[in-house]
Design a protein around this motif. Structure first.
Motif, PDB file in Angstrom:
ATOM      1  N   THR A 134       0.819  -1.209   0.000  1.00 42.52           N
ATOM      2  CA  THR A 134       0.000   0.000   0.000  1.00 42.52           C
ATOM      3  C   THR A 134       0.853   1.259   0.000  1.00 42.52           C
ATOM      4  O   THR A 134       0.495   2.268  -0.621  1.00 42.52           O
ATOM      5  N   VAL A 135       2.002   1.236   0.692  1.00 34.69           N
ATOM      6  CA  VAL A 135       2.828   2.444   0.843  1.00 34.69           C
ATOM      7  C   VAL A 135       4.071   2.396  -0.043  1.00 34.69           C
ATOM      8  O   VAL A 135       5.022   3.132   0.191  1.00 34.69           O
ATOM      9  N   THR A 136       4.071   1.539  -1.056  1.00 32.02           N
ATOM     10  CA  THR A 136       5.253   1.388  -1.912  1.00 32.02           C
ATOM     11  C   THR A 136       5.632   2.699  -2.594  1.00 32.02           C
ATOM     12  O   THR A 136       6.820   3.011  -2.768  1.00 32.02           O
ATOM     13  N   SER A 137       4.648   3.499  -2.986  1.00 25.82           N
ATOM     14  CA  SER A 137       4.926   4.727  -3.732  1.00 25.82           C
ATOM     15  C   SER A 137       5.603   5.799  -2.884  1.00 25.82           C
ATOM     16  O   SER A 137       6.258   6.691  -3.407  1.00 25.82           O
ATOM     17  N   ASP A 138       5.446   5.740  -1.572  1.00 33.15           N
ATOM     18  CA  ASP A 138       6.061   6.727  -0.672  1.00 33.15           C
ATOM     19  C   ASP A 138       7.299   6.091  -0.031  1.00 33.15           C
ATOM     20  O   ASP A 138       7.184   5.174   0.794  1.00 33.15           O
ATOM     21  N   LYS A 139       8.485   6.561  -0.394  1.00 34.05           N
ATOM     22  CA  LYS A 139       9.714   5.929   0.076  1.00 34.05           C
ATOM     23  C   LYS A 139       9.871   6.017   1.593  1.00 34.05           C
ATOM     24  O   LYS A 139      10.331   5.057   2.227  1.00 34.05           O
ATOM     25  N   PHE A 140       9.492   7.174   2.169  1.00 30.95           N
ATOM     26  CA  PHE A 140       9.650   7.331   3.615  1.00 30.95           C
ATOM     27  C   PHE A 140       8.733   6.370   4.379  1.00 30.95           C
ATOM     28  O   PHE A 140       9.184   5.646   5.274  1.00 30.95           O
ATOM     29  N   LEU A 141       7.454   6.379   4.009  1.00 31.09           N
ATOM     30  CA  LEU A 141       6.514   5.463   4.668  1.00 31.09           C
ATOM     31  C   LEU A 141       6.903   4.013   4.426  1.00 31.09           C
ATOM     32  O   LEU A 141       6.769   3.163   5.318  1.00 31.09           O
ATOM     33  N   HIS A 142       7.373   3.729   3.236  1.00 28.63           N
ATOM     34  CA  HIS A 142       7.786   2.362   2.924  1.00 28.63           C
ATOM     35  C   HIS A 142       8.920   1.913   3.834  1.00 28.63           C
ATOM     36  O   HIS A 142       8.936   0.781   4.344  1.00 28.63           O
ATOM     37  N   LYS A 143       9.875   2.808   4.074  1.00 28.28           N
ATOM     38  CA  LYS A 143      11.006   2.473   4.936  1.00 28.28           C
ATOM     39  C   LYS A 143      10.561   2.283   6.384  1.00 28.28           C
ATOM     40  O   LYS A 143      10.996   1.350   7.077  1.00 28.28           O
ATOM     41  N   VAL A 144       9.655   3.164   6.857  1.00 27.99           N
ATOM     42  CA  VAL A 144       9.165   3.066   8.237  1.00 27.99           C
ATOM     43  C   VAL A 144       8.387   1.768   8.437  1.00 27.99           C
ATOM     44  O   VAL A 144       8.599   1.027   9.405  1.00 27.99           O
ATOM     45  N   VAL A 145       7.468   1.490   7.514  1.00 28.28           N
ATOM     46  CA  VAL A 145       6.636   0.282   7.631  1.00 28.28           C
ATOM     47  C   VAL A 145       7.498  -0.972   7.537  1.00 28.28           C
ATOM     48  O   VAL A 145       7.293  -1.941   8.295  1.00 28.28           O
ATOM     49  N   SER A 146       8.475  -0.974   6.644  1.00 27.22           N
ATOM     50  CA  SER A 146       9.351  -2.151   6.519  1.00 27.22           C
ATOM     51  C   SER A 146      10.131  -2.397   7.798  1.00 27.22           C
ATOM     52  O   SER A 146      10.319  -3.551   8.219  1.00 27.22           O
ATOM     53  N   SER A 147      10.564  -1.311   8.455  1.00 30.71           N
ATOM     54  CA  SER A 147      11.290  -1.458   9.724  1.00 30.71           C
ATOM     55  C   SER A 147      10.384  -2.011  10.812  1.00 30.71           C
ATOM     56  O   SER A 147      10.784  -2.878  11.599  1.00 30.71           O
ATOM     57  N   LEU A 148       9.146  -1.511  10.877  1.00 28.51           N
ATOM     58  CA  LEU A 148       8.201  -2.009  11.883  1.00 28.51           C
ATOM     59  C   LEU A 148       7.901  -3.494  11.671  1.00 28.51           C
ATOM     60  O   LEU A 148       7.827  -4.269  12.628  1.00 28.51           O
ATOM     61  N   ILE A 149       7.742  -3.881  10.422  1.00 22.24           N
ATOM     62  CA  ILE A 149       7.446  -5.286  10.126  1.00 22.24           C
ATOM     63  C   ILE A 149       8.635  -6.163  10.463  1.00 22.24           C
ATOM     64  O   ILE A 149       8.476  -7.299  10.935  1.00 22.24           O
ATOM     65  N   GLN A 150       9.839  -5.642  10.256  1.00 17.01           N
ATOM     66  CA  GLN A 150      11.040  -6.422  10.545  1.00 17.01           C
ATOM     67  C   GLN A 150      11.119  -6.809  12.025  1.00 17.01           C
ATOM     68  O   GLN A 150      11.554  -7.913  12.365  1.00 17.01           O
ATOM     69  N   TYR A 151      10.678  -5.905  12.909  1.00 13.60           N
ATOM     70  CA  TYR A 151      10.753  -6.160  14.350  1.00 13.60           C
ATOM     71  C   TYR A 151       9.385  -6.498  14.954  1.00 13.60           C
ATOM     72  O   TYR A 151       9.210  -6.453  16.173  1.00 13.60           O
ATOM     73  N   HIS A 152       8.451  -6.835  14.089  1.00 16.61           N
ATOM     74  CA  HIS A 152       7.089  -7.133  14.561  1.00 16.61           C
ATOM     75  C   HIS A 152       7.063  -8.334  15.507  1.00 16.61           C
ATOM     76  O   HIS A 152       6.469  -8.300  16.590  1.00 16.61           O
ATOM     77  N   MET A 153       7.719  -9.416  15.118  1.00 17.17           N
ATOM     78  CA  MET A 153       7.684 -10.626  15.940  1.00 17.17           C
ATOM     79  C   MET A 153       8.384 -10.413  17.279  1.00 17.17           C
ATOM     80  O   MET A 153       7.911 -10.891  18.321  1.00 17.17           O
ATOM     81  N   VAL A 154       9.493  -9.683  17.275  1.00 14.15           N
ATOM     82  CA  VAL A 154      10.195  -9.409  18.531  1.00 14.15           C
ATOM     83  C   VAL A 154       9.325  -8.590  19.469  1.00 14.15           C
ATOM     84  O   VAL A 154       9.242  -8.862  20.683  1.00 14.15           O
ATOM     85  N   ALA A 155       8.632  -7.589  18.914  1.00 13.79           N
ATOM     86  CA  ALA A 155       7.760  -6.749  19.736  1.00 13.79           C
ATOM     87  C   ALA A 155       6.640  -7.569  20.356  1.00 13.79           C
ATOM     88  O   ALA A 155       6.328  -7.426  21.554  1.00 13.79           O
ATOM     89  N   CYS A 156       6.027  -8.443  19.563  1.00 19.05           N
ATOM     90  CA  CYS A 156       4.933  -9.280  20.085  1.00 19.05           C
ATOM     91  C   CYS A 156       5.441 -10.232  21.170  1.00 19.05           C
ATOM     92  O   CYS A 156       4.766 -10.464  22.173  1.00 19.05           O
ATOM     93  N   TYR A 157       6.634 -10.765  20.965  1.00 19.79           N
ATOM     94  CA  TYR A 157       7.185 -11.695  21.948  1.00 19.79           C
ATOM     95  C   TYR A 157       7.405 -11.001  23.291  1.00 19.79           C
ATOM     96  O   TYR A 157       7.026 -11.535  24.345  1.00 19.79           O
ATOM     97  N   PHE A 158       7.984  -9.814  23.270  1.00 17.87           N
ATOM     98  CA  PHE A 158       8.250  -9.132  24.530  1.00 17.87           C
ATOM     99  C   PHE A 158       6.968  -8.602  25.178  1.00 17.87           C
ATOM    100  O   PHE A 158       6.888  -8.490  26.405  1.00 17.87           O
ATOM    101  N   LEU A 159       5.952  -8.299  24.370  1.00 17.51           N
ATOM    102  CA  LEU A 159       4.653  -7.954  24.950  1.00 17.51           C
ATOM    103  C   LEU A 159       4.072  -9.151  25.693  1.00 17.51           C
ATOM    104  O   LEU A 159       3.499  -9.011  26.781  1.00 17.51           O
ATOM    105  N   TYR A 160       4.218 -10.339  25.098  1.00 20.71           N
ATOM    106  CA  TYR A 160       3.721 -11.542  25.780  1.00 20.71           C
ATOM    107  C   TYR A 160       4.525 -11.818  27.050  1.00 20.71           C
ATOM    108  O   TYR A 160       3.949 -12.157  28.090  1.00 20.71           O
ATOM    109  N   ILE A 161       5.848 -11.682  26.978  1.00 20.64           N
ATOM    110  CA  ILE A 161       6.681 -11.913  28.156  1.00 20.64           C
ATOM    111  C   ILE A 161       6.329 -10.923  29.262  1.00 20.64           C
ATOM    112  O   ILE A 161       6.318 -11.275  30.454  1.00 20.64           O
ATOM    113  N   ALA A 162       6.012  -9.678  28.883  1.00 24.63           N
ATOM    114  CA  ALA A 162       5.595  -8.692  29.882  1.00 24.63           C
ATOM    115  C   ALA A 162       4.314  -9.145  30.580  1.00 24.63           C
ATOM    116  O   ALA A 162       4.184  -9.031  31.809  1.00 24.63           O
TER     117      ALA A 162
END
Length: 424
Positions: A134-162
């Protein structure tokens, strides 16, 4: 002759054993009003009141559902999320004890922490690449979203551990059994709710058709079973759900099979329903329907009389798949309802909630839908999606699974390979 004074003497008090035997015998006599084998369901005194309340709620639900379908994929996904929240609330309350909860402030908040952590994990896995597309056309949003997705599983894991650490720190003496029971119950709810919802959302983005048709068949089967059982039901179907009858079951099965074949033909004509959605946009869809939704003309047999108005009939191949969905929704999916009936009997409740007048709670309406959603996805992936690689499948996988930079690198590499082959 000595007179027999037995008849004239005052009656002696009956022994407790005799009274107990008489009471036991009376208890063994079945109450005719509690059995559905001796009379029709239509003989109930409150039959019309209940039927009209149920019909009124059904009309409102169908109207709202049609509006959401018109609004598109994102609206349907939002509806699924709302349904999940209501289902979780009803199931959380099933084992809730007010006395124990007063001694554990914040314990209910912990249940919802686990719930929304699971929601973030499941929907992040399903929708992540579509969000990137969806955000491919916007380079900035694309970079932000790609970074969030990259660490998505780690974030969910630590939320569960919390949440796990939160649970351990709130353990109280003499409350261990209740707290661990609630912990296990919460995880069971997460499995029930999010397992089926993940398949449901996947069906939506494969094409609304693969969500709408199975869901509609369950509704039709439920309504047909109620009407046939209401007017003709006499033979009990299963002990765990005494209001279900063989007449309702058979009538609903026939109705559902005809409906599946007919509805598939109607829905297959609309690209809005048949086209898959590769991103999270809301625009109208246009795509090649493919052979699955292209009508095929079949000539009728020659032994039909000459006055018969039709010489042939057009059938979409998807209609044969719809028959399989109809067969499952009428024969197998009702067992989800039987399971829910046994579940409610185990916890001695009539309904999971009272969100829908005449129907009970949201969970009462979703019992068969959960079974059907999983089957629809597995059937679609196993028998509908082409198993052999094609240009369309490869292109879809590239656009879905690779980032923009990876797609550009693949393009340059493929260009170089083709040039080498042509020059060589």
């Amino acid at each position: 002759m000595q007179r027999d004074n037995t008849a004239g003497s005052p009656s002696t008090p009956r022994s407790p054993r005799l009274r107990h035997r008489r009471r036991s015998a009376e208890q063994l006599i079945p109450d005719a009003s509690n059995t559905n084998g001796g009379h029709l369901l239509v003989d109930d005194n409150n039959k019309y009141k209940t039927m009209w309340i149920r019909a009124y709620s059904t009309v409102w639900m169908i109207g709202g559902f049609a509006l959401i379908i018109y609004l598109g994929h994102l609206a349907i996904t939002a509806m699924v999320v709302v349904i999940q929240i209501f289902m979780a609330k009803e199931l959380f309350n099933l084992l809730r004890r007010a006395h124990e909860d007063r001694r554990l402030p914040g314990f209910r908040l912990l249940n919802w922490h686990f719930f929304f952590t699971a929601m973030l994990f499941v929907y992040g896995r399903i929708l992540s690449q579509r969000l990137v597309n969806t955000v491919t056309s916007d380079k900035f949003l694309h970079k932000v979203v790609s970074s969030l997705i990259q660490y998505h599983m780690v974030a969910c894991y630590f939320l569960y551990i919390a949440g796990f650490m939160w649970f351990i720190l709130t353990l109280k003496k003499k409350m261990y059994k209740y707290q661990f029971g609630q912990y296990a119950w919460t995880h069971m709810i997460l499995i029930i709710v999010f397992t089926q919802s993940s398949f449901t959302v996947a069906n939506i983005f494969e094409g609304i058709f693969w969500f709408l048709l199975p869901a509609t068949l369950i509704v039709i089967n439920d309504i047909a079973a109620y009407i046939c059982g209401f007017f003709f039901g006499r033979t009990p179907l299963i002990k765990i759900s005494p209001k279900k009858t063989w007449e309702g079951f058979i009538g609903a099965s026939i109705t559902t099979m005809f409906s599946a074949f007919w509805l598939a033909h109607i829905m297959g004509k609309f690209q809005w329903l048949t086209c898959p959605r590769k991103d999270l946009s809301t625009g109208w869809l246009h795509c090649d329907p493919g052979p699955l939704f292209t009508p095929e003309y079949h000539t009728l047999p020659g032994w039909l009389p000459e006055w018969f108005p039709w010489k042939g009939i057009s059938i979409m191949p998807v209609q044969w798949h719809a028959l399989c969905l109809g067969l499952f929704s009428s024969i197998i999916a009702p067992f989800g309802g039987f399971f829910a009936s046994g579940f409610k009997r185990a916890f001695k409740v009539k309904d999971f909630g009272d969100s829908i007048p005449g129907h009970g709670g949201i969970t009462d309406r979703m019992d068969c839908q959960m079974v059907m959603a999983v089957f629809a996805y597995i059937y679609h992936q196993s028998f509908v999606v082409p198993q052999q690689l094609s240009v369309e499948i490869l292109l879809d996988q590239i656009l879905t699974n690779l980032t923009l930079e990876q797609q550009q690198a693949l393009y340059e590499k493929l260009k170089q390979v083709l040039q080498d082959r042509l020059l060589g």
